[in-house]
Every structure is written in C-alpha cells, then in structure tokens.
Design a protein around this motif. Structure first.
Motif, PDB file in Angstrom:
ATOM      1  N   LYS A 205      72.245 -86.705  -4.796  1.00  0.00           N
ATOM      2  CA  LYS A 205      72.085 -88.016  -5.435  1.00  0.00           C
ATOM      3  C   LYS A 205      72.540 -89.102  -4.468  1.00  0.00           C
ATOM      4  O   LYS A 205      73.505 -88.896  -3.738  1.00  0.00           O
ATOM      5  N   PRO A 206      71.853 -90.251  -4.465  1.00  0.00           N
ATOM      6  CA  PRO A 206      72.342 -91.372  -3.638  1.00  0.00           C
ATOM      7  C   PRO A 206      73.477 -92.108  -4.351  1.00  0.00           C
ATOM      8  O   PRO A 206      73.385 -92.379  -5.544  1.00  0.00           O
ATOM      9  N   ILE A 207      74.538 -92.399  -3.621  1.00  0.00           N
ATOM     10  CA  ILE A 207      75.681 -93.147  -4.159  1.00  0.00           C
ATOM     11  C   ILE A 207      75.954 -94.322  -3.226  1.00  0.00           C
ATOM     12  O   ILE A 207      75.929 -94.172  -2.007  1.00  0.00           O
ATOM     13  N   GLY A 208      76.229 -95.457  -3.839  1.00  0.00           N
ATOM     14  CA  GLY A 208      76.453 -96.682  -3.052  1.00  0.00           C
ATOM     15  C   GLY A 208      75.297 -97.637  -3.246  1.00  0.00           C
ATOM     16  O   GLY A 208      74.163 -97.316  -2.893  1.00  0.00           O
ATOM     17  N   LYS A 209      75.597 -98.812  -3.812  1.00  0.00           N
ATOM     18  CA  LYS A 209      74.521 -99.754  -4.130  1.00  0.00           C
ATOM     19  C   LYS A 209      73.801-100.244  -2.875  1.00  0.00           C
ATOM     20  O   LYS A 209      72.612-100.516  -2.902  1.00  0.00           O
ATOM     21  N   LYS A 210      74.513-100.378  -1.771  1.00  0.00           N
ATOM     22  CA  LYS A 210      73.910-100.874  -0.543  1.00  0.00           C
ATOM     23  C   LYS A 210      73.557 -99.739   0.422  1.00  0.00           C
ATOM     24  O   LYS A 210      72.503 -99.756   1.047  1.00  0.00           O
ATOM     25  N   THR A 211      74.481 -98.786   0.587  1.00  0.00           N
ATOM     26  CA  THR A 211      74.234 -97.724   1.579  1.00  0.00           C
ATOM     27  C   THR A 211      73.322 -96.627   1.050  1.00  0.00           C
ATOM     28  O   THR A 211      72.647 -95.960   1.838  1.00  0.00           O
ATOM     29  N   ARG A 212      73.302 -96.416  -0.282  1.00  0.00           N
ATOM     30  CA  ARG A 212      72.496 -95.342  -0.894  1.00  0.00           C
ATOM     31  C   ARG A 212      72.707 -94.033  -0.131  1.00  0.00           C
ATOM     32  O   ARG A 212      71.761 -93.354   0.284  1.00  0.00           O
ATOM     33  N   THR A 213      73.970 -93.689   0.093  1.00  0.00           N
ATOM     34  CA  THR A 213      74.311 -92.476   0.844  1.00  0.00           C
ATOM     35  C   THR A 213      74.003 -91.233   0.026  1.00  0.00           C
ATOM     36  O   THR A 213      74.395 -91.140  -1.139  1.00  0.00           O
ATOM     37  N   ASP A 214      73.326 -90.272   0.645  1.00  0.00           N
ATOM     38  CA  ASP A 214      73.036 -89.011  -0.040  1.00  0.00           C
ATOM     39  C   ASP A 214      74.306 -88.184  -0.162  1.00  0.00           C
ATOM     40  O   ASP A 214      74.985 -87.910   0.834  1.00  0.00           O
ATOM     41  N   VAL A 215      74.621 -87.797  -1.394  1.00  0.00           N
ATOM     42  CA  VAL A 215      75.788 -86.951  -1.662  1.00  0.00           C
ATOM     43  C   VAL A 215      75.291 -85.698  -2.369  1.00  0.00           C
ATOM     44  O   VAL A 215      74.593 -85.785  -3.377  1.00  0.00           O
ATOM     45  N   ALA A 216      75.632 -84.544  -1.808  1.00  0.00           N
ATOM     46  CA  ALA A 216      75.127 -83.275  -2.355  1.00  0.00           C
ATOM     47  C   ALA A 216      76.247 -82.511  -3.043  1.00  0.00           C
ATOM     48  O   ALA A 216      77.346 -82.372  -2.499  1.00  0.00           O
ATOM     49  N   LEU A 217      75.949 -82.062  -4.253  1.00  0.00           N
ATOM     50  CA  LEU A 217      76.877 -81.221  -5.023  1.00  0.00           C
ATOM     51  C   LEU A 217      76.401 -79.782  -4.863  1.00  0.00           C
ATOM     52  O   LEU A 217      75.263 -79.457  -5.210  1.00  0.00           O
ATOM     53  N   VAL A 218      77.242 -78.939  -4.311  1.00  0.00           N
ATOM     54  CA  VAL A 218      76.847 -77.558  -3.995  1.00  0.00           C
ATOM     55  C   VAL A 218      77.743 -76.596  -4.760  1.00  0.00           C
ATOM     56  O   VAL A 218      78.970 -76.706  -4.695  1.00  0.00           O
ATOM     57  N   TYR A 219      77.136 -75.680  -5.498  1.00  0.00           N
ATOM     58  CA  TYR A 219      77.915 -74.683  -6.240  1.00  0.00           C
ATOM     59  C   TYR A 219      77.068 -73.458  -6.491  1.00  0.00           C
ATOM     60  O   TYR A 219      75.839 -73.485  -6.336  1.00  0.00           O
ATOM     61  N   LEU A 220      77.734 -72.394  -6.873  1.00  0.00           N
ATOM     62  CA  LEU A 220      77.063 -71.132  -7.145  1.00  0.00           C
ATOM     63  C   LEU A 220      76.893 -71.003  -8.657  1.00  0.00           C
ATOM     64  O   LEU A 220      77.866 -70.760  -9.379  1.00  0.00           O
ATOM     65  N   LYS A 221      75.676 -71.183  -9.109  1.00  0.00           N
ATOM     66  CA  LYS A 221      75.391 -71.121 -10.542  1.00  0.00           C
ATOM     67  C   LYS A 221      75.692 -69.709 -11.057  1.00  0.00           C
ATOM     68  O   LYS A 221      75.277 -68.714 -10.467  1.00  0.00           O
ATOM     69  N   GLY A 222      76.409 -69.655 -12.173  1.00  0.00           N
ATOM     70  CA  GLY A 222      76.762 -68.351 -12.717  1.00  0.00           C
ATOM     71  C   GLY A 222      78.114 -67.871 -12.239  1.00  0.00           C
ATOM     72  O   GLY A 222      78.652 -66.896 -12.767  1.00  0.00           O
ATOM     73  N   VAL A 223      78.673 -68.552 -11.228  1.00  0.00           N
ATOM     74  CA  VAL A 223      80.012 -68.208 -10.749  1.00  0.00           C
ATOM     75  C   VAL A 223      80.978 -69.360 -11.045  1.00  0.00           C
ATOM     76  O   VAL A 223      82.022 -69.166 -11.655  1.00  0.00           O
ATOM     77  N   ALA A 224      80.619 -70.566 -10.624  1.00  0.00           N
ATOM     78  CA  ALA A 224      81.487 -71.729 -10.868  1.00  0.00           C
ATOM     79  C   ALA A 224      81.546 -72.048 -12.357  1.00  0.00           C
ATOM     80  O   ALA A 224      80.555 -71.864 -13.085  1.00  0.00           O
ATOM     81  N   ASP A 225      82.698 -72.502 -12.796  1.00  0.00           N
ATOM     82  CA  ASP A 225      82.880 -72.881 -14.199  1.00  0.00           C
ATOM     83  C   ASP A 225      81.997 -74.093 -14.528  1.00  0.00           C
ATOM     84  O   ASP A 225      82.077 -75.120 -13.842  1.00  0.00           O
ATOM     85  N   ASP A 226      81.185 -73.958 -15.573  1.00  0.00           N
ATOM     86  CA  ASP A 226      80.246 -75.042 -15.924  1.00  0.00           C
ATOM     87  C   ASP A 226      80.973 -76.342 -16.279  1.00  0.00           C
ATOM     88  O   ASP A 226      80.478 -77.435 -15.983  1.00  0.00           O
ATOM     89  N   LYS A 227      82.145 -76.217 -16.909  1.00  0.00           N
ATOM     90  CA  LYS A 227      82.890 -77.431 -17.298  1.00  0.00           C
ATOM     91  C   LYS A 227      83.375 -78.193 -16.061  1.00  0.00           C
ATOM     92  O   LYS A 227      83.343 -79.426 -16.026  1.00  0.00           O
ATOM     93  N   ILE A 228      83.833 -77.448 -15.058  1.00  0.00           N
ATOM     94  CA  ILE A 228      84.310 -78.121 -13.843  1.00  0.00           C
ATOM     95  C   ILE A 228      83.128 -78.757 -13.103  1.00  0.00           C
ATOM     96  O   ILE A 228      83.228 -79.868 -12.576  1.00  0.00           O
ATOM     97  N   VAL A 229      81.984 -78.055 -13.078  1.00  0.00           N
ATOM     98  CA  VAL A 229      80.793 -78.621 -12.440  1.00  0.00           C
ATOM     99  C   VAL A 229      80.394 -79.922 -13.130  1.00  0.00           C
ATOM    100  O   VAL A 229      80.094 -80.931 -12.481  1.00  0.00           O
ATOM    101  N   GLU A 230      80.417 -79.914 -14.463  1.00  0.00           N
ATOM    102  CA  GLU A 230      80.057 -81.105 -15.214  1.00  0.00           C
ATOM    103  C   GLU A 230      81.056 -82.236 -14.969  1.00  0.00           C
ATOM    104  O   GLU A 230      80.676 -83.412 -14.863  1.00  0.00           O
ATOM    105  N   GLU A 231      82.338 -81.870 -14.856  1.00  0.00           N
ATOM    106  CA  GLU A 231      83.376 -82.882 -14.611  1.00  0.00           C
ATOM    107  C   GLU A 231      83.169 -83.528 -13.229  1.00  0.00           C
ATOM    108  O   GLU A 231      83.267 -84.758 -13.093  1.00  0.00           O
ATOM    109  N   VAL A 232      82.860 -82.703 -12.229  1.00  0.00           N
ATOM    110  CA  VAL A 232      82.610 -83.250 -10.888  1.00  0.00           C
ATOM    111  C   VAL A 232      81.387 -84.164 -10.919  1.00  0.00           C
ATOM    112  O   VAL A 232      81.380 -85.261 -10.337  1.00  0.00           O
ATOM    113  N   ARG A 233      80.346 -83.714 -11.623  1.00  0.00           N
ATOM    114  CA  ARG A 233      79.107 -84.505 -11.712  1.00  0.00           C
ATOM    115  C   ARG A 233      79.379 -85.859 -12.377  1.00  0.00           C
ATOM    116  O   ARG A 233      78.906 -86.901 -11.902  1.00  0.00           O
ATOM    117  N   GLU A 234      80.173 -85.849 -13.441  1.00  0.00           N
ATOM    118  CA  GLU A 234      80.477 -87.113 -14.151  1.00  0.00           C
ATOM    119  C   GLU A 234      81.298 -88.054 -13.274  1.00  0.00           C
ATOM    120  O   GLU A 234      81.076 -89.260 -13.251  1.00  0.00           O
TER     121      GLU A 234
END
Length: 531
Positions: A205-234
């Motif tokens: 996802k791009p973050i930053g109103k001016k820089t629009r820097t690409d930020v990637a969230l990387v995790y192993l689906k089925g291994v990482a806790d879904d609640k923590i993934v959602e918390e990081v995403r929020e």
C-alpha cells in the motif's frame, strides 16, 4: 479597533485564498476524459511541464488510426524496455498483425492493443488521474487512447540500484552475505527466495500524502496470528503524514510505547533474519527506499539473538548468547558500580586494590561522578564523530580519541587510570550486542544510573535497576508481553531464549506469538523395540 480591522482583513484574505485554491482543485477533473488532448493538457498543467515527464504521441493500429499517448518518468522507468516492448509494438508490430483475420472485429481498440501489442505481464487498467500520477511517478508507463476514458498502466520500473550487497550493520562470519537494498521489489524477491510457500502473502500500500511510498506487509498466512496481522494493518492505515522516507517513520507510528528507551519494533537489513521471523509467525514490514525492514511483534530477548546463532552449533551459540547478556549488564552498570563502590562502599574492595585506587585518584580534582561523566561524554562525542566523519578521516579521529581518552587525560590529572579501564570496558561491551538500537538504549540508561549511584550508592543503583525491570515488564509489542517468554514464564518457549536447543529439537513455534500453526517440525517417531 485598528488591530481588529487588520485581523478581519487577514481572515477575509485567507478565506478568499482558500476559496480560490478549492476552486482550482475542484476545476481539475478526477476521472479521465474521452478527449486525449484534454487529458494531456490536464497532466501537463498538474505536473507543471516537468522536464523529466516524457509524453510521446503515437499513431498505432494497422492504418495508424488509433491515436494514443505514452507517458513515463525519465530516470524512474526503463527506457530500453519502453522502446522495445511498448512503443515499438504499438507502432510497428501491431501494423504487421492482421487483426481482422483473427475474428476481433467486435473488440475495442483497448482490447486489441492489450491482447496483440502489449506483451508485458504487468498491465492494469486505470480510469482516474490519481492512479495515473501514482503509476507515472512510481516508474510505470501509462498509455492513454483517444476516445476512451480508460488507460493502461504498464510496469516498467527500472532505476539505478546499488544492488544486493553485504549488510553493513549486521555482519556475520558464517551465513548468507546478501542484504536488503533500497528497492522494494528487490527486497520482496529476496524474501520470496528464502520462503517459496504460496502462503507467503505480500500486501503493498502507498503511505504518505506526498511521497506515496510503497509499504509492504509480509506474513505467512495460516501461521501468523490473524489478530496481530489485522492490528498491524490498522496501525499502518492510521498513518496520515505527508511523507515516509525511511522505515523509522513507520516504526515511530506503530510502536506501542512512544516514551520508552527500549525498542518495541525489531529492524534488520538481513533477508535471512526477516525470513526466520516470518517463519516463527511474526509480521514483516518492508518500506521502499530503505534497506531496513521491520519485524513485529518484538520481544526483549530477540535483540540478543543473531542469525549466526542458528548457523553455528547450539553449544557455541549458547556461550555467545551468555557473553551478550553479560556484556549488556557490563555496559549498563559498570560506570555506576565503580562510582558507588569508590564513593560509598570502599569496604567492599580488597585493601590492596583500594590503596591502588586511592593513590590513582589522589591527583584528580573531580569526584568519581564528574570523572565518569567527562569520560563517557568524550567517548560518546568521539563515537558520534567517527560515524559521521568520512572514512578517510575516521582513522585520524580514532587516533586522537585514543590519545585524549588514554594517556593524555591521565597525565593531565583529569581522570584516573581506573576510569579509563571502566570506560573502555563499557564501550567494548556495548558493541557486543547484535542490535544497535538496544545498545543505544543502554547508552541512554547508563547516565541516570550513574547519578543514582553517586547520590545513594549501591542502593540507588539497585533502585534504578528495579525500575528498569518493572518498566520492561510493563511493555507490550502488539499485545505480546515484551519480556516473553521469561515474564510471563513459559517453559515450552525456553528452548530459544538464553539457551538455544539443537535445531532438531525445536519442534514448535514460540507460543507467545500465538501462531495458528504451532508445529514447525514433527518429532521423530520412536524406533520399534527389537525382540
């Protein structure tokens, strides 16, 4: 009254300016128009006729009846790729293709170009100016057609990159020598190369109103806790800033405790360290433009672990980890312990050592605290200068520093020889820790402990240590206690804390990370008993 009138005038001017700016922004269309020339006018007006933005008019189609424009940013896009795989097929290859014989009379010009001219796999349809600017300014090439309110975005990013080099901040003797670079796609590829699992999900996802820097969230689906993934995403979605220039920006936004000397987000520039964290159930955050990736949740013991621990034998790793913890305490308490003992608790020293220290300090005019502060501050200044100075001058700084900290200071009677030993031991111990941000925490906490030791002796120092431990126990990283798995104590997770068990015995993932899949390795089946 005069000031009131001035304020009213200023308010009126401000509201007029706001209205003008709103009117000018509202006059800009949001979606692409059907007329190509009007679209290009809007683009030129918005980008201010920037010299690095290239707009190329092309007549495509078998009869040259399709008027289109190719738009890209020079320096960010690969010019050779654009020439060979976008402009050349549009101008030449499409004319040699007998499209009418392929039963494509009912296809639109956009579909004809997409299916018969553009061979790139990364082709997306865009319909608004925001997407157009984002793709063009990110290095992609945009193709707009006359008579259509849609266009194509073609992946053509190709700027100068320093390549994959050995990480400078986390070197190892045994292990991979590749490190992250400043290009996000290179970094995600390095992680993919380590984990070839389809469940390795990468959300960008791009973050930053001016820089629009690409930020990637990387995790192993089925291994990482879904609640923590959602918390990081929020937490990432809540970031509302004009620019992200380094992962440190993200770290400060998403960390749990702002006013704490201890880091609650782990950072690394090693792909193997990041991959190991992801395999344990952690979530990685990669930011375009920096080689430092983030790993959450982070716990205290993680900052004493190195990737090399798992490449050496387990007994060697155990000894090295013990050394790191001892070095942590030496770097934290050595100056304060020296001040407390020499000022308040001389009876704790052997008589001969006490006489020797007293003789050394006889000529020094300052109390032990001032002596320690002078040396610590001098060393910190020299260290900071050594980091900032060019490498060619760095050796000269080291020589001057050694002379100032060593012989000259003692001969001038400013400090005692024992203080030189204390400061040297403290400095060397702080370099043993593999995570530089934990070493910085120790540097900061050392000074309040020295003041407590100079005021209350060992009692003050112990009081300071208890306060630090209580603070550590109160910290959390994305809901995970910072001192896990020592506090709260979990016996099943002690296999990789201070003592590292053999890899063949590390069957499960850390339970404090609440992984969905807890099993890493199946325990060996017992051999059948022979009769």
């Amino acid at each position: 009254m005069r000031y009131v009138r001035k304020l009213k005038d200023m308010k009126k001017k401000h509201s007029t300016t706001d209205k003008k700016s709103k009117a000018s922004s509202s006059s800009q269309p949001e979606t692409l128009m059907i007329n190509l020339e009007e679209n290009l006018e809007v683009i030129k007006k918005t980008l201010g006729e920037s010299s690095d933005i290239v707009i190329r008019d092309v007549l495509a189609g078998t009869d040259g009846n399709i008027h289109l424009a190719v738009i890209y940013t020079e320096g960010l896009a690969d010019k050779t790729f654009i020439q060979d795989f976008i402009i050349k097929p549009l101008m030449l290859t499409i004319r040699e293709t007998e499209i009418s014989d392929k039963g494509s009379q009912h296809m639109s010009s956009m579909d004809i170009l997409k299916n018969f001219a553009l061979s790139n796999g990364d082709v997306k349809k865009i319909g608004d100016f925001d997407s157009l600017y984002l793709h063009v300014l990110s290095g992609d090439t945009v193709v707009l057609l006359e008579g259509y309110t849609k266009g194509f975005s073609i992946g053509s990013r190709g700027w100068e990159d320093r390549g994959v080099n050995e990480p400078s901040s986390q070197t190892v003797i045994r292990g991979p020598k590749d490190g992250f670079s400043e290009t996000l796609r290179t970094n995600t590829a390095l992680v993919r190369r380590k984990i070839k699992d389809p469940n390795l999900w990468i959300e960008t996802k791009p973050i930053g109103k001016k820089t629009r820097t690409d930020v990637a969230l990387v995790y192993l689906k089925g291994v990482a806790d879904d609640k923590i993934v959602e918390e990081v995403r929020e937490r990432l979605l809540r970031i509302n800033i004009d620019g992200i220039l380094e992962s440190g920006y993200i770290e400060e936004f998403i960390q749990d405790e702002t006013y704490s000397p201890f880091p609650t987000v782990f950072n690394t520039e090693r792909p193997d360290t990041l991959a190991a964290g992801i395999l344990e159930g952690r979530i990685a955050i990669l930011v375009d433009g920096t080689p430092f990736a983030l790993l959450v949740p982070a716990v205290f013991v993680q900052f004493f672990q190195s990737s090399e621990d798992y490449y050496q034998r387990f007994d060697v790793s155990f000894l090295i980890r013990i050394l790191r913890y001892v070095s942590f305490f030496l770097a934290l308490i050595t100056p304060s312990a020296y001040i407390a003992v020499t000022t308040f608790h001389q009876e704790m020293l052997p008589t001969q050592l006490l006489i020797s220290l007293a003789a050394q300090r006889e000529g020094t005019p300052f109390p032990a605290l001032i002596e320690a502060l002078l040396m610590e501050l001098t060393f910190e200044v020299l260290r900071e200068a050594g980091v900032r100075m060019p490498r060619a001058v760095g050796s000269a700084i080291s020589i001057v520093g050694a002379l100032v900290l060593g012989q000259a200071a003692v001969e001038a009677g400013i400090v005692s020889s024992a203080m030189i030993i204390v400061v040297s031991l403290t400095a060397i111990s702080s370099f043993v820790m593999p995570a530089i941000n934990m070493a910085i925490s120790v540097r900061m906490l050392r000074f309040p402990l020295m003041f407590l030791a100079a005021t209350f002796g060992l009692f003050g120092m112990i009081l300071g240590l208890i306060t630090i431990i209580l603070h550590l126990c109160s910290l959390r990283s994305f809901g995970v206690p910072y001192m896990s798995p020592m506090a709260p104590f979990k016996s099943s997770d002690q296999k990789d804390v201070i003592f590292r068990a053999p890899i063949s015995r590390m069957f499960s993932r850390p339970t404090f990370l609440k992984p969905n899949d807890k099993i890493r390795e199946k325990p060996p089946t017992p051999k059948p008993e022979s009769n």
